[in-house]
Scaffold this active site. Structure first.
Site, PDB file in Angstrom:
ATOM      1  N   GLU A 154      21.261  -3.207  -6.520  1.00 39.66           N
ATOM      2  CA  GLU A 154      22.626  -3.513  -6.998  1.00 39.66           C
ATOM      3  C   GLU A 154      22.636  -4.139  -8.404  1.00 39.66           C
ATOM      4  OE1 GLU A 154      21.770  -4.248  -3.660  1.00 39.66           O
ATOM      5  OE2 GLU A 154      22.824  -2.405  -3.156  1.00 39.66           O
ATOM      6  N   ALA A 197      12.908  -8.849  -6.832  1.00 42.37           N
ATOM      7  CA  ALA A 197      11.527  -8.695  -6.360  1.00 42.37           C
ATOM      8  C   ALA A 197      11.498  -7.561  -5.352  1.00 42.37           C
ATOM      9  CB  ALA A 197      11.040  -9.991  -5.720  1.00 42.37           C
ATOM     10  N   PHE A 221      14.429  -6.620 -18.114  1.00 43.02           N
ATOM     11  CA  PHE A 221      13.901  -6.249 -16.795  1.00 43.02           C
ATOM     12  C   PHE A 221      12.974  -7.345 -16.257  1.00 43.02           C
ATOM     13  CE2 PHE A 221      11.091  -3.512 -14.063  1.00 43.02           C
ATOM     14  CZ  PHE A 221      12.076  -3.152 -13.161  1.00 43.02           C
ATOM     15  N   ARG A 242       3.195 -14.205  -9.223  1.00 43.52           N
ATOM     16  CA  ARG A 242       4.005 -13.972 -10.433  1.00 43.52           C
ATOM     17  C   ARG A 242       5.303 -14.780 -10.444  1.00 43.52           C
ATOM     18  NH1 ARG A 242       0.653 -10.335  -9.261  1.00 43.52           N
ATOM     19  NH2 ARG A 242      -0.322  -9.012 -10.832  1.00 43.52           N
ATOM     20  N   ASP A 262       6.425  -0.175   4.528  1.00 38.67           N
ATOM     21  CA  ASP A 262       5.654   0.924   5.131  1.00 38.67           C
ATOM     22  C   ASP A 262       6.105   2.300   4.656  1.00 38.67           C
ATOM     23  OD1 ASP A 262       4.302  -0.970   6.598  1.00 38.67           O
ATOM     24  OD2 ASP A 262       5.759  -0.916   8.253  1.00 38.67           O
ATOM     25  N   THR A 263       7.305   2.357   4.137  1.00 43.28           N
ATOM     26  CA  THR A 263       7.874   3.667   3.803  1.00 43.28           C
ATOM     27  C   THR A 263       8.010   3.830   2.276  1.00 43.28           C
ATOM     28  OG1 THR A 263      10.173   2.947   3.742  1.00 43.28           O
ATOM     29  CG2 THR A 263       9.265   3.487   5.921  1.00 43.28           C
ATOM     30  N   HIS A 286      10.654   3.652   0.727  1.00 39.02           N
ATOM     31  CA  HIS A 286      11.838   2.918   0.277  1.00 39.02           C
ATOM     32  C   HIS A 286      11.543   2.111  -0.996  1.00 39.02           C
ATOM     33  CE1 HIS A 286      15.781   1.148   0.970  1.00 39.02           C
ATOM     34  NE2 HIS A 286      15.263  -0.054   0.772  1.00 39.02           N
ATOM     35  N   ILE A 304       9.149  -5.426  -2.980  1.00 42.40           N
ATOM     36  CA  ILE A 304       7.808  -5.525  -2.383  1.00 42.40           C
ATOM     37  C   ILE A 304       7.602  -4.352  -1.429  1.00 42.40           C
ATOM     38  CG2 ILE A 304       6.249  -6.978  -1.025  1.00 42.40           C
ATOM     39  CD1 ILE A 304       7.834  -9.408  -2.060  1.00 42.40           C
ATOM     40  N   PHE A 306      17.592 -10.432  -2.109  1.00 40.80           N
ATOM     41  CA  PHE A 306      16.502  -9.867  -1.297  1.00 40.80           C
ATOM     42  C   PHE A 306      15.184 -10.493  -1.770  1.00 40.80           C
ATOM     43  CE2 PHE A 306      13.959  -6.875   0.963  1.00 40.80           C
ATOM     44  CZ  PHE A 306      14.796  -6.211   1.844  1.00 40.80           C
TER      45      PHE A 306
HETATM   46  N1  LIG Z   1      13.440  -3.612  -0.057  1.00 45.59           N
HETATM   47  C1  LIG Z   1      13.949  -4.323  -1.098  1.00 45.59           C
HETATM   48  C2  LIG Z   1      15.299  -4.263  -1.391  1.00 45.59           C
HETATM   49  N2  LIG Z   1      16.100  -3.498  -0.667  1.00 45.59           N
HETATM   50  C3  LIG Z   1      17.514  -3.614  -0.665  1.00 45.59           C
HETATM   51  C4  LIG Z   1      18.153  -2.836  -1.772  1.00 45.59           C
HETATM   52  O1  LIG Z   1      17.951  -3.461  -3.009  1.00 45.59           O
HETATM   53  C5  LIG Z   1      19.647  -2.730  -1.565  1.00 45.59           C
HETATM   54  O2  LIG Z   1      20.214  -4.011  -1.518  1.00 45.59           O
HETATM   55  C6  LIG Z   1      20.029  -1.970  -0.328  1.00 45.59           C
HETATM   56  O3  LIG Z   1      19.387  -0.738  -0.281  1.00 45.59           O
HETATM   57  C7  LIG Z   1      21.569  -1.714  -0.289  1.00 45.59           C
HETATM   58  O4  LIG Z   1      21.987  -0.938  -1.387  1.00 45.59           O
HETATM   59  N3  LIG Z   1      15.783  -4.991  -2.435  1.00 45.59           N
HETATM   60  C8  LIG Z   1      14.966  -5.772  -3.179  1.00 45.59           C
HETATM   61  O5  LIG Z   1      15.421  -6.444  -4.138  1.00 45.59           O
HETATM   62  N4  LIG Z   1      13.662  -5.844  -2.885  1.00 45.59           N
HETATM   63  C9  LIG Z   1      13.114  -5.142  -1.866  1.00 45.59           C
HETATM   64  O6  LIG Z   1      11.888  -5.237  -1.650  1.00 45.59           O
HETATM   65  C1  LIG Z   2      11.279  -2.330  -0.859  1.00 47.16           C
HETATM   66  C2  LIG Z   2      11.320  -2.289   0.462  1.00 47.16           C
HETATM   67  O1  LIG Z   2      10.885  -1.230   0.394  1.00 47.16           O
HETATM   68  C3  LIG Z   2      10.964  -2.746   1.792  1.00 47.16           C
HETATM   69  O2  LIG Z   2      11.641  -3.878   2.181  1.00 47.16           O
HETATM   70  C4  LIG Z   2      11.211  -1.643   2.772  1.00 47.16           C
HETATM   71  O3  LIG Z   2      10.214  -1.688   3.712  1.00 47.16           O
HETATM   72  P1  LIG Z   2       9.875  -0.403   4.597  1.00 47.16           P
HETATM   73  O4  LIG Z   2       9.353   0.635   3.660  1.00 47.16           O
HETATM   74  O5  LIG Z   2       8.803  -0.897   5.555  1.00 47.16           O
HETATM   75  O6  LIG Z   2      11.127   0.014   5.293  1.00 47.16           O
END
Ligand SMILES: Nc1c(NC[C@H](O)[C@H](O)[C@H](O)CO)[nH]c(=O)[nH]c1=O
Ligand SMILES: CC(=O)[C@@H](O)COP(=O)(O)O
Length: 232
Positions: free
Chosen positions: A135, A157, A190, A204, A162-163, A165, A159, A99
């Site tokens: 994961e 990484a 880490f 970075r 909007d939510t 998450h 990032i 990701f």
């Molecule tokens: N939003 C980001 C994710 N999201 C995916 C999760 O890590 C995961 O693969 C998914 O939820 C399935 O379990 N991963 C990142 O590494 N960075 C992000 O910004």
């Molecule tokens: C880390 C992540 O949160 C990102 O990809 C999810 O984006 P969103 O909060 O807009 O669903």
């Protein structure tokens, strides 16, 4: 006051290379605790008010006497630290999240070039790809428990979107890597960026704030060395 002799040569090395040898001396049935500190001060001083200089490097002593005749020995505080130059035979796994691959590839490249610069041989490095930072933990723990590696470097990484998450993934990645290290007993480092936006991440990942992959690879080497050379 009669002072002990000690191995001071290691204190002329950079801090990360130094390992202070224990120092003991006996003095009329009293004991003292000797604290060695290699930070660069200009003189060698004792709490008993004696002091003298060394060649530009110094050792600082804090001597605490204990009037207990049962202690006939003075124990030195030993400082144990991994060495980034003793990398022969050290094996590493790098767990990388796909990701935000544009960032994580750069972090991985930084890590691999640091391993190379510090003479970690390529055949002692395995790279394991996972879908996202969430994961990383479970895979790091499996690799740690395999007993094949001296340290596991975890790269990702996260990032902000909007939510909320972002918070879930970032926190899970951090606690997953922490748990992997604690549960396996193998240092899990880490190297997951947690950024507000892509610009912060790019900075970075080889941009103006350096490459966190390189930095964390050095942390992995130091921790691997600490465990291998001092904590077995
Ligand atoms: N939003 C980001 C994710 N999201 C995916 C999760 O890590 C995961 O693969 C998914 O939820 C399935 O379990 N991963 C990142 O590494 N960075 C992000 O910004
Ligand atoms: C880390 C992540 O949160 C990102 O990809 C999810 O984006 P969103 O909060 O807009 O669903």
């Amino acid at each position: 006051m009669k002072m002990a002799s000690f191995a001071s040569t290691e204190c002329f090395l950079p801090l990360y290379q130094s390992r202070l040898a224990p120092t003991h001396y006996q003095q009329n049935g009293t004991s003292a605790i000797l604290h060695l500190n290699c930070k660069s001060k200009k003189s060698l001083s004792f709490s008993s008010s004696s002091s003298f200089s060394t060649q530009g490097t110094s050792l600082c002593y804090a001597v605490e006497r204990k009037e207990r005749s049962s202690f006939a020995q003075m124990d030195a505080v030993r400082h144990l630290m991994g060495s980034v130059t003793k990398t022969q035979g050290l094996r590493f796994a790098v767990v990388v999240a796909r990701f935000n691959e544009i960032i994580t590839k750069q972090l991985l490249e930084g890590a691999l070039s640091t391993f190379k610069n510090y003479s970690v041989s390529e055949e002692n490095i395995d790279v394991v790809w996972v879908p996202g930072s969430f994961e990383i933990g479970v895979v790091a723990e499996r690799l740690g428990k395999s007993q094949k590696y001296h340290a596991i470097l975890c790269i990702g990484a996260v990032i902000r979107g909007d939510t909320s998450h972002y918070d879930a993934v970032a926190n899970s990645a951090a606690s997953g890597v922490l748990s992997a290290g604690l549960n396996s007993g193998v240092p899990c480092i880490f190297g997951v960026l947690t950024c507000e936006d892509m610009e912060q991440a790019l900075n970075r990942a080889g941009g103006k704030s350096g490459n966190k992959g390189s930095e964390t690879a050095l942390t992995a080497i130091e921790m691997a060395s600490l465990f291998e050379h001092h904590l077995k």
